[in-house]
Design an enzyme around this catalytic site. Sequence first.
Site, mmCIF file in Angstrom:
data_model
loop_
_atom_site.group_PDB
_atom_site.id
_atom_site.type_symbol
_atom_site.label_atom_id
_atom_site.label_comp_id
_atom_site.label_asym_id
_atom_site.label_seq_id
_atom_site.Cartn_x
_atom_site.Cartn_y
_atom_site.Cartn_z
ATOM 1 N N GLY A 144 0.838 -1.201 0.000
ATOM 2 C CA GLY A 144 0.000 0.000 0.000
ATOM 3 C C GLY A 144 0.863 1.237 0.000
ATOM 4 O O GLY A 144 2.066 1.172 0.295
ATOM 5 N N CYS A 155 5.409 -5.925 1.615
ATOM 6 C CA CYS A 155 5.754 -4.499 1.553
ATOM 7 C C CYS A 155 5.109 -3.744 2.730
ATOM 8 O O CYS A 155 5.541 -3.883 3.858
ATOM 9 C CB CYS A 155 5.353 -3.915 0.204
ATOM 10 S SG CYS A 155 6.223 -2.378 -0.187
ATOM 11 N N TYR A 156 4.039 -2.972 2.502
ATOM 12 C CA TYR A 156 3.376 -2.287 3.616
ATOM 13 C C TYR A 156 2.892 -3.304 4.643
ATOM 14 O O TYR A 156 2.959 -3.071 5.855
ATOM 15 C CB TYR A 156 2.210 -1.440 3.114
ATOM 16 C CG TYR A 156 1.454 -0.739 4.227
ATOM 17 C CD1 TYR A 156 1.938 0.449 4.767
ATOM 18 C CD2 TYR A 156 0.285 -1.284 4.754
ATOM 19 C CE1 TYR A 156 1.265 1.087 5.808
ATOM 20 C CE2 TYR A 156 -0.391 -0.659 5.785
ATOM 21 C CZ TYR A 156 0.097 0.525 6.310
ATOM 22 O OH TYR A 156 -0.563 1.148 7.346
ATOM 23 N N HIS A 162 7.787 -7.482 -3.768
ATOM 24 C CA HIS A 162 6.497 -7.902 -4.329
ATOM 25 C C HIS A 162 6.648 -9.207 -5.109
ATOM 26 O O HIS A 162 7.081 -9.191 -6.265
ATOM 27 C CB HIS A 162 5.930 -6.820 -5.256
ATOM 28 C CG HIS A 162 5.469 -5.596 -4.540
ATOM 29 N ND1 HIS A 162 4.201 -5.480 -4.010
ATOM 30 C CD2 HIS A 162 6.111 -4.432 -4.246
ATOM 31 C CE1 HIS A 162 4.075 -4.297 -3.420
ATOM 32 N NE2 HIS A 162 5.219 -3.648 -3.541
ATOM 33 N N GLU A 196 4.285 -10.981 -6.278
ATOM 34 C CA GLU A 196 3.171 -11.170 -7.206
ATOM 35 C C GLU A 196 3.438 -10.627 -8.607
ATOM 36 O O GLU A 196 2.751 -11.011 -9.565
ATOM 37 C CB GLU A 196 1.892 -10.528 -6.640
ATOM 38 C CG GLU A 196 1.891 -9.005 -6.562
ATOM 39 C CD GLU A 196 2.491 -8.460 -5.279
ATOM 40 O OE1 GLU A 196 2.161 -7.310 -4.916
ATOM 41 O OE2 GLU A 196 3.293 -9.167 -4.638
ATOM 42 N N SER A 215 -23.583 -11.376 -25.553
ATOM 43 C CA SER A 215 -23.077 -10.390 -26.503
ATOM 44 C C SER A 215 -22.246 -11.020 -27.609
ATOM 45 O O SER A 215 -21.870 -10.348 -28.565
ATOM 46 C CB SER A 215 -22.202 -9.369 -25.756
ATOM 47 O OG SER A 215 -21.043 -10.005 -25.250
ATOM 48 N N GLY A 216 -21.949 -12.318 -27.458
ATOM 49 C CA GLY A 216 -21.051 -12.958 -28.405
ATOM 50 C C GLY A 216 -19.621 -12.981 -27.904
ATOM 51 O O GLY A 216 -18.751 -13.630 -28.480
ATOM 52 N N GLY A 217 -19.374 -12.273 -26.794
ATOM 53 C CA GLY A 217 -18.049 -12.281 -26.189
ATOM 54 C C GLY A 217 -17.852 -13.526 -25.349
ATOM 55 O O GLY A 217 -18.802 -14.264 -25.048
ATOM 56 N N ASP A 273 -17.182 -13.917 -22.176
ATOM 57 C CA ASP A 273 -17.765 -13.930 -20.833
ATOM 58 C C ASP A 273 -19.222 -14.387 -20.857
ATOM 59 O O ASP A 273 -19.606 -15.341 -20.175
ATOM 60 C CB ASP A 273 -17.665 -12.547 -20.189
ATOM 61 C CG ASP A 273 -16.250 -12.008 -20.168
ATOM 62 O OD1 ASP A 273 -15.315 -12.821 -20.237
ATOM 63 O OD2 ASP A 273 -16.077 -10.779 -20.097
ATOM 64 N N SER A 274 -20.036 -13.690 -21.623
ATOM 65 C CA SER A 274 -21.461 -14.021 -21.650
ATOM 66 C C SER A 274 -21.704 -15.373 -22.320
ATOM 67 O O SER A 274 -22.636 -16.095 -21.947
ATOM 68 C CB SER A 274 -22.261 -12.919 -22.354
ATOM 69 O OG SER A 274 -21.828 -12.747 -23.693
ATOM 70 N N LYS A 304 -10.270 -13.230 -16.335
ATOM 71 C CA LYS A 304 -10.529 -13.559 -17.738
ATOM 72 C C LYS A 304 -9.848 -14.852 -18.191
ATOM 73 O O LYS A 304 -10.443 -15.655 -18.904
ATOM 74 C CB LYS A 304 -10.085 -12.397 -18.625
ATOM 75 C CG LYS A 304 -10.327 -12.607 -20.103
ATOM 76 C CD LYS A 304 -11.769 -12.440 -20.506
ATOM 77 C CE LYS A 304 -12.145 -10.982 -20.597
ATOM 78 N NZ LYS A 304 -13.485 -10.775 -21.186
#
Length: 510
Positions: free
Chosen positions: A53, A80-81, A167, A169, A221-223, A225-226, A366
């Site tokens: 942070g 870190c923080y 870090h 990550e 939507s064709g993407g 995700d949906s 994603k």
Amino acid sequence: MDKIVVLDFGSQYSHLICRRIREANVYCELLPYDTPAKVIREMNPKGIIFSGGPASVYAKGAPKPDKKLFEMGKPILGICYGHQVLVNNFGGSVRRQASREYGRAGLKIDDNSDLFKDLGTGINCWMSHGDAAEKLPEGFQVLAHTDNSSSAAIGNREKKFYGIQFHPEVVHTERGVQLLKNFAQEISGAKPEWDMQSFIETTVKEVREKVGKDHVLAAVSGGIDSTTVAALLNKAIGKQLSCVFINHGLLRQDEEKEVVKLFKDHLGINLIYVDAEKRFLARLKGVSDPEKKRKIIGDQFAKEFVTVAKKHGPFQWLAQGTLYPDVIESGVSKGPAAVIKTHHNVGGLPKWLKLKIIEPLRYLYKDEVRKVAGLLGVPDELLKRHPFPGPGLAVRVIGVLTPDKIRIAKQASKIVEDELKAAGFYDKVWQAYAAVGDDRAVGVLGDERVYGHVVMVRVVESIDAMTADWTRLPYDLLEKISNRITNEVDGATWVTYAVSSKPPATIEPQ
């Protein structure tokens, strides 16, 4: 299922910690730094991570966790923080350093028996701090150091409390995922039970229990995700699901035809098609503010859903392809993130919408969604498509929407995608498109002076859309894209290439 909890102290990398833990097949969730110990105890995590942070732990009003967390008997890793929080809480001291560490540093490992297991004697790590532990608390010992930090990693094995100044990550830290895996699995004892096959099985069961005999309307939507939501719900509830595709007039070129065909031919899911272009564009007329655009689109989507529900229903649920990054950016996540932009399927839906919302992908990233889609048999034709924003070209047309600007964005984006495919780059990048605003520049077409639009081309590389870097395309490919846009897209005279990464920029311009 075993889990790790990450407490977010405001680091831009907090969500990445979750991602890396999940890469180690352990479920991980992000919570605000001040989440009460009682809440965390009820979640029963195997271990807790304090993120980094921007604050200094000794500053007035510095964010601090509930002190009762330290009495729960759970392993804690401070990054870190978060490292400084541990030092400060147990009687050590943290001071501003004369020589600050930002960027790559060589970490020398003094003890590789647990946290640094299988990491050898040293790694390159990523530092980002101006404070450091001046005096260690009683019971803690140094596990690793750098030239500028004598206690870059510390540990109290009795309590299973560990602090690292760097870090793990970020990709700049070598073997950082292994370190986080060591904490999650070896120190915390979390079983590696999180994978996408188990997610599918668990979610199918949960959806069946939640929905019961109700009917669900899924907005697609064709993407990816949906589409994944539709495939997942189809597996869970079959004929209780109906999918609706709403054409808001802001789609990719010929997308409405492609989506209907793909759902029918490849997924075997019946699709209700609604042509709502005139209604959306009428409401968006004259609106330039991007947040207002998103709110209007969300509101109109809701109106369309209600109309569809009345005609084809009754439905009790509306399913959406909301992902974790959408939740975080919209400022409604469990972490203290600022509102970056409202996603129409998160913050844009009105309260009067009487359908209950079901979002089975809400806590997935994603890349995890793509894995789920593959396991559900979603064809590569859909699986490999680039992400497309729910509000569509409304966020790629900067300023007021006009038919000309929409057409330019649509045609230019098609050229960008086609040329990337021809050059073998399409599957190597995360997202590619062309945007247009009100900026104009003089061009010469033939022997005529033309005052046309400036088109911005954007191509980025990413893993989960939370961070992204601009793609270094070959100059000859950029030249070909530019030439085609100015030659083939009426009203486009200049082409620019966006070279801003996320952060500080976002992937979409609005």
